[in-house]
Design an enzyme around this catalytic site. Structure first.
Site, PDB file in Angstrom:
ATOM      1  N   PHE A 115       0.924  -1.309   0.592  1.00 17.00           N
ATOM      2  CA  PHE A 115      -0.101   0.087  -0.192  1.00 17.00           C
ATOM      3  C   PHE A 115       1.044   1.014  -0.068  1.00 17.00           C
ATOM      4  CE2 PHE A 115      -2.426  -3.364   2.143  1.00 17.00           C
ATOM      5  CZ  PHE A 115      -4.413  -3.584   1.302  1.00 17.00           C
ATOM      6  N   ARG A 152       2.827   4.510  -1.084  1.00 18.22           N
ATOM      7  CA  ARG A 152       2.719   5.519  -2.279  1.00 18.22           C
ATOM      8  C   ARG A 152       4.084   6.229  -2.135  1.00 18.22           C
ATOM      9  NH1 ARG A 152       0.416   9.733   2.340  1.00 18.22           N
ATOM     10  NH2 ARG A 152       1.285   8.608   3.253  1.00 18.22           N
ATOM     11  N   GLY A 177      -8.189  19.008  -7.626  1.00 18.74           N
ATOM     12  CA  GLY A 177      -7.809  19.135  -8.904  1.00 18.74           C
ATOM     13  C   GLY A 177      -7.694  19.034 -10.123  1.00 18.74           C
ATOM     14  N   CYS A 220      -0.780   4.177 -11.079  1.00 16.84           N
ATOM     15  CA  CYS A 220      -1.850   3.066 -10.286  1.00 16.84           C
ATOM     16  C   CYS A 220      -3.043   3.171  -9.798  1.00 16.84           C
ATOM     17  CB  CYS A 220      -1.403   3.327  -8.244  1.00 16.84           C
ATOM     18  SG  CYS A 220       0.764   2.600  -8.256  1.00 16.84           S
ATOM     19  N   LYS A 256       2.783  13.612  -9.276  1.00 19.86           N
ATOM     20  CA  LYS A 256       2.561  14.318  -8.106  1.00 19.86           C
ATOM     21  C   LYS A 256       3.453  14.905  -7.132  1.00 19.86           C
ATOM     22  CE  LYS A 256       2.456  10.944  -4.443  1.00 19.86           C
ATOM     23  NZ  LYS A 256       2.068   9.675  -3.392  1.00 19.86           N
TER      24      LYS A 256
HETATM   25  C1  UGA Z   1      -1.624   4.570  -4.542  1.00 21.76           C
HETATM   26  C2  UGA Z   1      -2.306   4.402  -2.978  1.00 21.76           C
HETATM   27  O1  UGA Z   1      -2.302   6.015  -2.392  1.00 21.76           O
HETATM   28  C3  UGA Z   1      -1.399   3.529  -2.785  1.00 21.76           C
HETATM   29  O2  UGA Z   1      -1.527   3.060  -1.385  1.00 21.76           O
HETATM   30  C4  UGA Z   1      -0.715   2.533  -3.366  1.00 21.76           C
HETATM   31  O3  UGA Z   1      -0.008   1.243  -2.755  1.00 21.76           O
HETATM   32  C5  UGA Z   1      -0.156   2.615  -4.494  1.00 21.76           C
HETATM   33  O4  UGA Z   1      -1.401   3.863  -5.807  1.00 21.76           O
HETATM   34  C6  UGA Z   1      -0.024   1.480  -5.109  1.00 21.76           C
HETATM   35  O5  UGA Z   1      -1.219   1.094  -5.253  1.00 21.76           O
HETATM   36  O6  UGA Z   1       0.719   1.206  -5.908  1.00 21.76           O
HETATM   37  P1  UGA Z   1       0.545   6.620  -5.975  1.00 21.76           P
HETATM   38  O7  UGA Z   1      -0.184   6.426  -6.706  1.00 21.76           O
HETATM   39  O8  UGA Z   1       1.942   6.187  -5.211  1.00 21.76           O
HETATM   40  O9  UGA Z   1      -0.898   5.342  -4.828  1.00 21.76           O
HETATM   41  O10 UGA Z   1       0.267   8.394  -4.479  1.00 21.76           O
HETATM   42  P2  UGA Z   1      -1.503   8.948  -3.960  1.00 21.76           P
HETATM   43  O11 UGA Z   1      -0.400   9.609  -3.377  1.00 21.76           O
HETATM   44  O12 UGA Z   1      -2.181   7.790  -3.566  1.00 21.76           O
HETATM   45  O13 UGA Z   1      -2.160   9.811  -5.372  1.00 21.76           O
HETATM   46  C7  UGA Z   1      -2.372   9.150  -6.546  1.00 21.76           C
HETATM   47  C8  UGA Z   1      -2.802  10.432  -7.243  1.00 21.76           C
HETATM   48  O14 UGA Z   1      -4.053  11.018  -6.992  1.00 21.76           O
HETATM   49  C9  UGA Z   1      -2.152  11.660  -8.010  1.00 21.76           C
HETATM   50  O15 UGA Z   1      -1.902  11.963  -9.052  1.00 21.76           O
HETATM   51  C10 UGA Z   1      -2.205  12.462  -6.831  1.00 21.76           C
HETATM   52  O16 UGA Z   1      -2.226  13.930  -7.225  1.00 21.76           O
HETATM   53  C11 UGA Z   1      -4.150  12.702  -6.951  1.00 21.76           C
HETATM   54  N1  UGA Z   1      -5.240  12.882  -5.611  1.00 21.76           N
HETATM   55  C12 UGA Z   1      -4.186  12.396  -4.275  1.00 21.76           C
HETATM   56  C13 UGA Z   1      -5.660  13.663  -5.765  1.00 21.76           C
HETATM   57  O17 UGA Z   1      -6.248  14.970  -7.089  1.00 21.76           O
HETATM   58  N2  UGA Z   1      -6.640  13.927  -4.951  1.00 21.76           N
HETATM   59  C14 UGA Z   1      -5.899  13.754  -3.342  1.00 21.76           C
HETATM   60  O18 UGA Z   1      -6.675  14.740  -2.686  1.00 21.76           O
HETATM   61  C15 UGA Z   1      -5.185  13.012  -2.956  1.00 21.76           C
END
Ligand code: UGA
Length: 437
Positions: free
Chosen positions: A153, A155, A254, A261, A321
């Protein structure tokens, strides 16, 4: 314990390093000889805060090493993790050919009477564990092994702290012997451990990522209602997020979710549900909302600048991100490409992602990549913020204003405070927020 991890990508490399950090002996295997050479020389192929130090420390302590040989890894380990890519296919379903090949390669080197646990850490569709076990058995009738599912899990951008302090560890297993070994691996992390059957563990991963994507699309849909009604989505998110049952995390409106992922896993979950005969309309809507976000943002830019052709536009952020150099499936990259398609002259800056964006040819050569955020805004008619790096929040905005042709900011991640921007003399557009006149 002696552990082998097959696949030295984000998940494999960070897991391997963190397992070594808590005292296990880890062999990381990768079939890309160039990557293995790099790692052996101490070079880390990805930017991930804290990773380099951990890798160097554990290589020096002889708890971590790299090889291209699955045989080497399997011979010297009790537990073998599979952490290879599971990319999407054109129809959204998951390409499991890397997993299948690794399962066969493991089967070829398993020996009679030498028990091993084969752990699937890659994100895979429910029932993959059964197929991995069948494959190993088919190619090696004498192998003594169990298959376990242990989804990850972490990030990107905070992979090390996520791995060192996980909210939970999920172990999907049908064998007490395998479960005990897995618990020993995770004991030093002092995290709650949930033991389930293999199918449930596999499903937890897709269901978790899909739920987080759903939260993001939900707040993005609410942001459109905020814009239409005169409300502010940040205040709405704070207000609903204070309810402990909802929580404030992942309610940031956003440009939408990107990365390697969420887009892939939402598509996969839809395909898995379809294949099981239980269509998942809700997730289709989540995906649809996400796909509208960039267009909504561009519409705002066009409404102010009118024709984009020949306009000088600055873009801050290229990675999907903050705190990562990962530019795959980045909405910031999509944004740059759309601007170029419409004829704009784009200058872009990203603290870590620019080299990969160029090297992987994700953006046209005409895009000027600058060494500083200030250089990007020189003479710009608008600044578009696509990734919320902390560095951007700390810029001297007076200087930004001075350098720009027109002080207009489109904030695709709601990083800035609209009132403050107005006071500083910017025309400021956020997502789901009012323009203060
Ligand atoms: C995500 C999950 O959060 C991890 O728990 C998981 O292990 C991982 O995928 C995976 O499957 O390997 P990640 O893709 O690294 O992690 O990044 P996140 O922080 O989850 O962000 C994903 C996207 O959502 C980004 O583009 C971010 O900008 C966007 N986001 C996130 C939003 O637009 N709003 C938010 O409030 C949060």
């Amino acid at each position: 314990m002696d552990i082998c991890i097959i696949g030295s990508g984000y998940v494999g490399l960070v897991s391997g390093a963190c397992f070594a950090e808590v005292g296990h002996h880890v062999i990381c295997v990768d079939n890309d000889q160039r990557k293995v050479d790099m790692l052996q020389k101490g070079h880390i192929p990805i930017y991930e805060p804290g990773l380099e130090e951990i890798v160097h420390r554990n290589v020096s302590a002889k708890r971590l090493r790299f090889t291209n040989s699955i045989q080497d890894g399997v011979d010297h380990s009790q537990v073998i993790f599979i952490a290879v890519p599971t990319p999407p296919q054109p129809d959204g379903s998951v390409d499991l050919s890397f997993i299948e090949r690794v399962a066969r390669e493991i089967s070829e080197v398993l020996k009679k009477g030498e028990y091993r646990v084969v752990v699937d850490k890659s994100t895979v569709p429910v029932k993959t564990g059964e197929k991995v076990a069948d494959t190993i058995r088919r190619y090696n009738k004498e192998a003594d092994f169990d298959v376990v599912s242990n989804p990850e899990f972490l990030r990107e951008g905070c992979a090390v702290p996520d791995l060192m302090n996980p909210d939970r560890v999920v172990i999907g297993s049908s064998s007490d012997r395998a479960t005990d070994l897995m618990k020993r691996i995770y004991e030093p992390f002092q995290a709650p451990i949930l033991v389930t059957d293999i199918n449930s563990a596999e499903l937890i991963k897709h269901a978790a990522n899909s739920f987080l994507s759903l939260k993001i699309s939900y707040i993005n849909a609410v942001s459109a209602i905020c814009e239409a009604s005169g409300a502010d989505v940040e205040m709405v998110a704070d207000g609903i997020g204070m309810d402990k049952r909802i929580g404030r995390n992942f309610l940031n409106a956003g440009l939408g979710y990107g990365g390697s992922c969420f887009p892939k896993d939402v598509k996969a979950f839809i395909a898995i549900a379809d294949e099981l005969g239980v269509p998942f309309g809700l997730m289709k809507e989540v995906e649809r909302i996400n796909e509208t976000m960039l267009e909504r943002f561009l519409k705002k830019v066009r409404e102010s600048l009118w024709v984009l052709k020949d306009k000088k536009i600055a873009v801050w952020g290229l990675s999907f991100k903050p705190d990562t150099d990962d530019v795959r499936n980045s909405l910031a990259i999509d944004l740059v490409n759309r601007l170029v398609q419409e004829g704009a002259q784009v200058s872009a800056y990203d603290p870590k992602g620019a080299d990969k964006a160029r090297e992987w040819k994700l953006i046209p050569d005409s895009v000027k990549l600058t060494k500083t955020p200030m250089e990007a805004v020189d003479g710009a008619e608008a600044l578009l913020l696509a990734t919320e790096w902390k560095e951007f929040a700390n810029q001297d905005l007076e200087e930004v204003k001075k350098r720009m042709h027109t002080p207009m900011v489109f904030d695709g991640r709601n990083l800035f405070d609209p009132r403050m921007m107005k006071e500083m003399g910017f025309t400021y557009y956020g997502v789901g927020r009012q323009v203060i006149k």
